[in-house]
Scaffold this motif. Sequence first.
Motif, PDB file in Angstrom:
ATOM      1  N   ASP A 227      20.883  -5.451  27.554  1.00  0.00           N
ATOM      2  CA  ASP A 227      19.817  -6.164  28.269  1.00  0.00           C
ATOM      3  C   ASP A 227      19.384  -7.400  27.479  1.00  0.00           C
ATOM      4  O   ASP A 227      19.154  -8.479  28.051  1.00  0.00           O
ATOM      5  N   LEU A 228      19.267  -7.246  26.166  1.00  0.00           N
ATOM      6  CA  LEU A 228      18.891  -8.375  25.324  1.00  0.00           C
ATOM      7  C   LEU A 228      19.969  -9.460  25.397  1.00  0.00           C
ATOM      8  O   LEU A 228      19.659 -10.652  25.557  1.00  0.00           O
ATOM      9  N   ALA A 229      21.232  -9.066  25.273  1.00  0.00           N
ATOM     10  CA  ALA A 229      22.324 -10.043  25.320  1.00  0.00           C
ATOM     11  C   ALA A 229      22.323 -10.802  26.645  1.00  0.00           C
ATOM     12  O   ALA A 229      22.541 -12.018  26.676  1.00  0.00           O
ATOM     13  N   ALA A 230      22.053 -10.062  27.731  1.00  0.00           N
ATOM     14  CA  ALA A 230      22.010 -10.709  29.049  1.00  0.00           C
ATOM     15  C   ALA A 230      20.825 -11.663  29.149  1.00  0.00           C
ATOM     16  O   ALA A 230      20.938 -12.765  29.717  1.00  0.00           O
ATOM     17  N   ALA A 231      19.679 -11.278  28.612  1.00  0.00           N
ATOM     18  CA  ALA A 231      18.492 -12.142  28.654  1.00  0.00           C
ATOM     19  C   ALA A 231      18.712 -13.409  27.839  1.00  0.00           C
ATOM     20  O   ALA A 231      18.327 -14.511  28.254  1.00  0.00           O
ATOM     21  N   VAL A 232      19.331 -13.272  26.671  1.00  0.00           N
ATOM     22  CA  VAL A 232      19.607 -14.443  25.838  1.00  0.00           C
ATOM     23  C   VAL A 232      20.583 -15.375  26.559  1.00  0.00           C
ATOM     24  O   VAL A 232      20.415 -16.603  26.543  1.00  0.00           O
ATOM     25  N   ARG A 233      21.576 -14.802  27.213  1.00  0.00           N
ATOM     26  CA  ARG A 233      22.537 -15.639  27.942  1.00  0.00           C
ATOM     27  C   ARG A 233      21.854 -16.386  29.095  1.00  0.00           C
ATOM     28  O   ARG A 233      22.102 -17.583  29.313  1.00  0.00           O
ATOM     29  N   ALA A 234      20.985 -15.672  29.820  1.00  0.00           N
ATOM     30  CA  ALA A 234      20.296 -16.302  30.946  1.00  0.00           C
ATOM     31  C   ALA A 234      19.381 -17.429  30.481  1.00  0.00           C
ATOM     32  O   ALA A 234      19.255 -18.459  31.155  1.00  0.00           O
ATOM     33  N   GLU A 235      18.750 -17.244  29.336  1.00  0.00           N
ATOM     34  CA  GLU A 235      17.790 -18.239  28.829  1.00  0.00           C
ATOM     35  C   GLU A 235      18.461 -19.417  28.131  1.00  0.00           C
ATOM     36  O   GLU A 235      17.975 -20.542  28.193  1.00  0.00           O
ATOM     37  N   THR A 236      19.582 -19.141  27.439  1.00  0.00           N
ATOM     38  CA  THR A 236      20.142 -20.169  26.554  1.00  0.00           C
ATOM     39  C   THR A 236      21.589 -20.541  26.864  1.00  0.00           C
ATOM     40  O   THR A 236      22.083 -21.554  26.360  1.00  0.00           O
ATOM     41  N   GLY A 237      22.285 -19.687  27.606  1.00  0.00           N
ATOM     42  CA  GLY A 237      23.704 -19.903  27.845  1.00  0.00           C
ATOM     43  C   GLY A 237      24.597 -19.321  26.762  1.00  0.00           C
ATOM     44  O   GLY A 237      25.833 -19.341  26.883  1.00  0.00           O
ATOM     45  N   PHE A 238      24.005 -18.789  25.697  1.00  0.00           N
ATOM     46  CA  PHE A 238      24.781 -18.203  24.606  1.00  0.00           C
ATOM     47  C   PHE A 238      25.306 -16.826  24.997  1.00  0.00           C
ATOM     48  O   PHE A 238      24.562 -15.974  25.481  1.00  0.00           O
ATOM     49  N   THR A 239      26.584 -16.569  24.754  1.00  0.00           N
ATOM     50  CA  THR A 239      27.198 -15.274  25.020  1.00  0.00           C
ATOM     51  C   THR A 239      27.522 -14.593  23.692  1.00  0.00           C
ATOM     52  O   THR A 239      28.312 -15.114  22.892  1.00  0.00           O
ATOM     53  N   ALA A 240      26.908 -13.456  23.458  1.00  0.00           N
ATOM     54  CA  ALA A 240      27.161 -12.716  22.219  1.00  0.00           C
ATOM     55  C   ALA A 240      28.591 -12.200  22.212  1.00  0.00           C
ATOM     56  O   ALA A 240      29.047 -11.572  23.165  1.00  0.00           O
ATOM     57  N   SER A 241      29.287 -12.446  21.108  1.00  0.00           N
ATOM     58  CA  SER A 241      30.669 -11.964  20.985  1.00  0.00           C
ATOM     59  C   SER A 241      30.771 -10.705  20.148  1.00  0.00           C
ATOM     60  O   SER A 241      31.834 -10.086  20.075  1.00  0.00           O
ATOM     61  N   GLU A 242      29.651 -10.306  19.506  1.00  0.00           N
ATOM     62  CA  GLU A 242      29.666  -9.119  18.647  1.00  0.00           C
ATOM     63  C   GLU A 242      28.419  -8.280  18.897  1.00  0.00           C
ATOM     64  O   GLU A 242      27.318  -8.816  19.048  1.00  0.00           O
ATOM     65  N   LEU A 243      28.612  -6.969  18.906  1.00  0.00           N
ATOM     66  CA  LEU A 243      27.508  -6.029  19.090  1.00  0.00           C
ATOM     67  C   LEU A 243      27.687  -4.893  18.104  1.00  0.00           C
ATOM     68  O   LEU A 243      28.673  -4.148  18.164  1.00  0.00           O
ATOM     69  N   SER A 244      26.747  -4.762  17.173  1.00  0.00           N
ATOM     70  CA  SER A 244      26.814  -3.688  16.177  1.00  0.00           C
ATOM     71  C   SER A 244      25.763  -2.641  16.498  1.00  0.00           C
ATOM     72  O   SER A 244      24.579  -2.944  16.611  1.00  0.00           O
ATOM     73  N   MET A 245      26.211  -1.392  16.619  1.00  0.00           N
ATOM     74  CA  MET A 245      25.302  -0.291  16.944  1.00  0.00           C
ATOM     75  C   MET A 245      24.944   0.558  15.730  1.00  0.00           C
ATOM     76  O   MET A 245      24.423   1.654  15.857  1.00  0.00           O
ATOM     77  N   GLY A 246      25.217   0.048  14.522  1.00  0.00           N
ATOM     78  CA  GLY A 246      24.812   0.755  13.315  1.00  0.00           C
ATOM     79  C   GLY A 246      25.579   2.043  13.113  1.00  0.00           C
ATOM     80  O   GLY A 246      26.696   2.213  13.592  1.00  0.00           O
ATOM     81  N   GLY A 247      24.979   2.947  12.372  1.00  0.00           N
ATOM     82  CA  GLY A 247      25.618   4.228  12.078  1.00  0.00           C
ATOM     83  C   GLY A 247      24.674   5.366  12.396  1.00  0.00           C
ATOM     84  O   GLY A 247      24.043   5.384  13.439  1.00  0.00           O
ATOM     85  N   GLY A 248      24.557   6.315  11.468  1.00  0.00           N
ATOM     86  CA  GLY A 248      23.545   7.358  11.603  1.00  0.00           C
ATOM     87  C   GLY A 248      24.013   8.711  12.074  1.00  0.00           C
ATOM     88  O   GLY A 248      23.203   9.632  12.226  1.00  0.00           O
ATOM     89  N   LEU A 249      25.312   8.880  12.327  1.00  0.00           N
ATOM     90  CA  LEU A 249      25.781  10.172  12.836  1.00  0.00           C
ATOM     91  C   LEU A 249      25.535  11.269  11.809  1.00  0.00           C
ATOM     92  O   LEU A 249      25.765  11.098  10.610  1.00  0.00           O
ATOM     93  N   GLY A 250      25.056  12.430  12.291  1.00  0.00           N
ATOM     94  CA  GLY A 250      24.699  13.534  11.410  1.00  0.00           C
ATOM     95  C   GLY A 250      25.892  14.320  10.895  1.00  0.00           C
ATOM     96  O   GLY A 250      27.007  14.215  11.414  1.00  0.00           O
ATOM     97  N   VAL A 251      25.649  15.129   9.868  1.00  0.00           N
ATOM     98  CA  VAL A 251      26.684  15.973   9.260  1.00  0.00           C
ATOM     99  C   VAL A 251      26.147  17.387   9.109  1.00  0.00           C
ATOM    100  O   VAL A 251      24.962  17.654   9.300  1.00  0.00           O
ATOM    101  N   ARG A 252      27.030  18.301   8.720  1.00  0.00           N
ATOM    102  CA  ARG A 252      26.613  19.678   8.482  1.00  0.00           C
ATOM    103  C   ARG A 252      26.195  19.840   7.027  1.00  0.00           C
ATOM    104  O   ARG A 252      27.001  19.704   6.117  1.00  0.00           O
ATOM    105  N   TYR A 253      24.921  20.127   6.814  1.00  0.00           N
ATOM    106  CA  TYR A 253      24.431  20.469   5.486  1.00  0.00           C
ATOM    107  C   TYR A 253      24.265  21.980   5.335  1.00  0.00           C
ATOM    108  O   TYR A 253      24.571  22.539   4.288  1.00  0.00           O
ATOM    109  N   VAL A 254      23.737  22.614   6.382  1.00  0.00           N
ATOM    110  CA  VAL A 254      23.486  24.056   6.327  1.00  0.00           C
ATOM    111  C   VAL A 254      23.889  24.691   7.646  1.00  0.00           C
ATOM    112  O   VAL A 254      24.104  23.999   8.655  1.00  0.00           O
ATOM    113  N   GLU A 255      23.998  26.006   7.637  1.00  0.00           N
ATOM    114  CA  GLU A 255      24.306  26.743   8.856  1.00  0.00           C
ATOM    115  C   GLU A 255      23.246  26.421   9.911  1.00  0.00           C
ATOM    116  O   GLU A 255      22.054  26.409   9.639  1.00  0.00           O
ATOM    117  N   GLY A 256      23.672  26.145  11.093  1.00  0.00           N
ATOM    118  CA  GLY A 256      22.755  25.758  12.158  1.00  0.00           C
ATOM    119  C   GLY A 256      22.852  24.283  12.499  1.00  0.00           C
ATOM    120  O   GLY A 256      22.513  23.885  13.620  1.00  0.00           O
TER     121      GLY A 256
END
Length: 443
Positions: A227-256
Motif C-alpha cells: 500500500d505504501l509503495a502504491a501511494a508513493v508511486r501515485a504521489e511521485t511516480g517513483f516505483t520501488a524496485s526492492e521490498l525487504s520484509m526483515g527477518g524474525g522467524l522463530g526457532v525451537r528453544y524448549v518443548e512446546g
Amino acid sequence: MHFYGTAAQNALGHLTVGGVDVVDLAREYGTPLYIMDEALIRRNCRAYVESFRQHYPNFDVAYASKAFLCTAMAALAEQEGLSLDVVSGGEIATTRQAGFPMERTYFHGNNKSPEEIRLAMEVGVGRFVVDSTRELHLLENMAAERGRTVRILLRVTPGVEAHTHEYISTGQLDSKFGIPIAGGLALEAAREALRLSHVELTGFHCHIGSQIFDLEGYRIAVQRMLDLAAAVRAETGFTASELSMGGGLGVRYVEGDRPVPPEELVACLSAAVRGGAPERGLPLPKLIIEPGRSIVAEAGTTLYTVGTIKEIPGVRTYLAVDGGMGDNIRPALYHAEYECAVANKLGSERTRRVTVVGRYCESGDVLLTDVPVAADVAPGDLLAVFATGAYNYSMASHYNRFPTPAVVFVSDGRADLVVRRESFAEMAANDLLPERLRAGAPR
C-alpha cells in the motif's frame, strides 16, 4: 531428549556434534565453549535460498549478522550465496576482513554515526537502510562531499505488532526503529528522499519482530508495505524496485515451541507479494528477507563445566557452571528458556531437577530454572545448553572481568577454532594506567 542438527549420542554416552565428541572439545578448547554445527547452519541457509528459487523470481537472502558474526560466519554466508545485514562499524569491519563482497551488504541502524557512515561509503556497502529523515540528510551531505550517490532503502514501521517479547518487537507504531507509515510520515520521507541529489531510493524495508511463530503478521505487513509503495508511486511516480520484509522467524528453544519452517515463510511472503503487487498495478519488486536467529540459533551448543552443586532441602538444588550471564545474557534480559543435558552422561536417567546458575556476582545470573539433568551429575561433568547459536556470543560481556569464550565450528568429524578464547591480557589490552596512579606514586 531432543537433538538438533547433527547432534547425537555416541557409544560412550557422550554428546557429539558434527561427529565430534564434546568431551574432546572441552579437553582441547576449555569451557565455556560455543560449539556451532556447521552442517546445520548450511542446511538452514539453503532452505531459504532453494525455497525462493521455487517461489519467487528475484530475491535476496541477507543473513542478519547481529545474531552471530565472526569472519568464519561471514565467509560461510558468502559460500552459501547469502548477502549480509550489518548494523555497526564493527560488523562492517569484520565482514570486510572476511573478504565478503561489500556490495552485498545492507547497513542498518537507528542512529548511525558519521564515522560509521564514512566507513560504509569507503568500503562500498551496497545499501543503507535509512531509519530517519535526519539520517537521510546526513547521508546526502556526506555523499555530496565525496561526489557520489548512495543507494538506500527506507525503513518504515507498518504498525504490525508480532506476538513476541516486547523488547524484540519492532514493527509496531511505538518503536525506536523506522519511520511510521501511519500519518503519512513514511510517504513524506519518500518524497524527501526523491528530492535529494546524492541519495537513490530503491525501495522500502520493515521488520515486525523476532521469535515469531505466526505468519499472519507477515501477510498483513506485506499488504501495508505494498500500500505504501502504491501511494508513493501515485504521489511521485517513483516505483520501488526492492521490498525487504526483515527477518524474525522463530526457532525451537524448549518443548512446546512450534517454529515455522523457512520454506513456509518464503512461500507465504512470495504468495503475498505475487498477489498483492499486481492488484495495485505494481511490478514485482526484488523481495529481500533477513533471517538471523533461524539460521544459527539451533546450530549452537554452549558447553560448561559443572562446579558447585548446592542443595537446599525442600527448596531447590542449584547447579553452578563456569559461565553464566556473561556468555548468555538472554535469560536475565528477557526470560529466555533453554534445554540442557549432562553431555558426558547422556545415558543416565534425567531424574534430578536443578536450577542452573552461573558464577557472576548477580542473583539474577540464572541460565535455566527447574530443569531435569542426569541423576548422577557431579562437579567436573560437562553441561550442554542447546540452541544457543543466536545472540549468545554476540551479546557476551566482560562483566566481572571474565574473558569471552572460544567458538568452534564442527563438521564431518572435524573441529575448527574460529574464535580464540580471550586471554586476561587481551581483555585488559586497552587499559591505561596513568603514572600518578602507579604504586608508590605520591598522592
